[in-house]
Design a protein around this motif. Structure first.
Motif, PDB file in Angstrom:
ATOM      1  N   GLN A 234      38.666  38.778  49.123  1.00  0.00           N
ATOM      2  CA  GLN A 234      38.615  37.424  48.589  1.00  0.00           C
ATOM      3  C   GLN A 234      37.355  36.680  49.054  1.00  0.00           C
ATOM      4  OE1 GLN A 234      42.327  35.771  49.879  1.00  0.00           O
ATOM      5  NE2 GLN A 234      43.514  36.592  48.107  1.00  0.00           N
ATOM      6  N   ARG A 236      34.518  38.050  49.865  1.00  0.00           N
ATOM      7  CA  ARG A 236      33.358  38.589  49.129  1.00  0.00           C
ATOM      8  C   ARG A 236      33.315  38.065  47.686  1.00  0.00           C
ATOM      9  NH1 ARG A 236      34.702  43.356  51.998  1.00  0.00           N
ATOM     10  NH2 ARG A 236      35.823  44.170  50.175  1.00  0.00           N
ATOM     11  N   GLU A 237      34.544  37.993  47.118  1.00  0.00           N
ATOM     12  CA  GLU A 237      34.584  37.485  45.726  1.00  0.00           C
ATOM     13  C   GLU A 237      34.125  36.036  45.653  1.00  0.00           C
ATOM     14  OE1 GLU A 237      37.822  37.085  42.054  1.00  0.00           O
ATOM     15  OE2 GLU A 237      38.383  38.025  43.972  1.00  0.00           O
ATOM     16  N   THR A 240      30.381  35.927  46.029  1.00  0.00           N
ATOM     17  CA  THR A 240      29.738  36.378  44.778  1.00  0.00           C
ATOM     18  C   THR A 240      29.777  35.274  43.737  1.00  0.00           C
ATOM     19  OG1 THR A 240      30.375  38.675  45.248  1.00  0.00           O
ATOM     20  CG2 THR A 240      29.787  38.115  42.950  1.00  0.00           C
ATOM     21  N   GLN A 241      30.956  34.641  43.644  1.00  0.00           N
ATOM     22  CA  GLN A 241      31.118  33.571  42.659  1.00  0.00           C
ATOM     23  C   GLN A 241      30.189  32.407  42.981  1.00  0.00           C
ATOM     24  OE1 GLN A 241      33.083  33.865  39.937  1.00  0.00           O
ATOM     25  NE2 GLN A 241      32.173  31.966  39.220  1.00  0.00           N
TER      26      GLN A 241
END
Length: 263
Positions: A234, A236-237, A240-241
């Motif tokens: 989460q 990392r996501e 990235t977002q």
């Protein structure tokens, strides 16, 4: 109910001499005096007269027999047989000798008869039966001996019946004791088996509990690891977002600048 009453013997008269011997005047007088005292139930005094007769003629079978009868009346059949103070013991000895070796056959029969009475009084009915039979062999017309024989035979039958009953009772008691013993052994065996089974169950439950605890511990670690992995994903996501959003925002600013530029 039959009341057993045995007929006891009496002193023999003194008017006839013993076979094979000549009765002295003193012996005859002492026997007569003894018999008179015996009839009056003065047995101790009669004993004294019979002993005087034996002093006059030691081989007198009649004096020996009458002395035995006087001693029997003073003694007790229920006393200990080895009691030297019991006149019955001396009487029994005299009668036994007469039953075996008296020359007068009728006197042998009377001795056996009195021995039968002694055995009967001691409840030795098998011996009493044999003595009465011997008495009847010597004197077949002796109705007293026949009467006592019937009583002794009835007593012996009852005694044998009671003994068999006692044997069966003891046998049943032994059987019940063996049964109780086997039941106790089986009970102890079952208790031991139950103890072993309970111990096995407890051990198995402990093993299962340990295994379950171990699985739960392993399961808890896996869940924790999974949560850590999910959180990292989460994070990392989101990162990235955020980069994508930043790039899009920068691109949009660039487009606005280019559009607003005057040519």
């Amino acid at each position: 109910m039959l009341v057993a009453m045995i007929a006891w013997g009496t002193a023999v008269p003194a008017h006839a001499a013993d076979k094979g011997s000549k009765m002295t005047k003193r012996e005859r007088v002492c026997l007569r005096n003894g018999n008179k005292l015996y009839e009056k139930k003065r047995y101790a005094e009669a004993e004294v007269e019979y002993r005087k007769a034996l002093q006059a003629n030691p081989s007198s079978e009649k004096a020996q027999f009458n002395l035995a009868t006087a001693l029997m009346r003073q003694g007790s059949v229920t006393a200990q047989q080895d009691d030297d103070k019991n006149p019955m013991k001396q009487a029994e000895g005299i009668l036994t000798n007469l039953a075996k070796g008296a020359q007068d056959k009728q006197l042998r029969g009377k001795a056996c008869y009195d021995l039968g009475n002694i055995a009967y009084g001691r409840q030795q009915y098998d011996q009493a039966v044999e003595f009465y039979k011997h008495a009847l062999r010597c004197s077949p017309d002796d109705e007293q001996a026949r009467h006592n024989l019937r009583l002794a035979q009835l007593k012996k039958q009852q005694q044998d019946k009671n003994q068999n009953k006692d044997k069966n009772k003891d046998k049943n008691q032994d059987k019940n004791q063996d049964k109780d013993k086997n039941q106790d052994q089986n009970k102890d065996k079952n208790q031991d088996q139950n103890k072993d089974q309970n111990k096995q169950n407890q051990d198995q439950n402990k093993q299962n509990q340990d295994k379950q605890n171990q699985q739960q511990q392993q399961g808890g670690m896996s869940q924790q690891n999974a949560e850590q992995v999910l959180k990292a994903m989460q994070d990392r996501e989101r990162a990235t977002q955020q980069r994508i959003n930043a790039q899009q925002a920068q691109q949009q600013r660039h487009e606005r600048q280019r559009t607003n530029k005057k040519w």
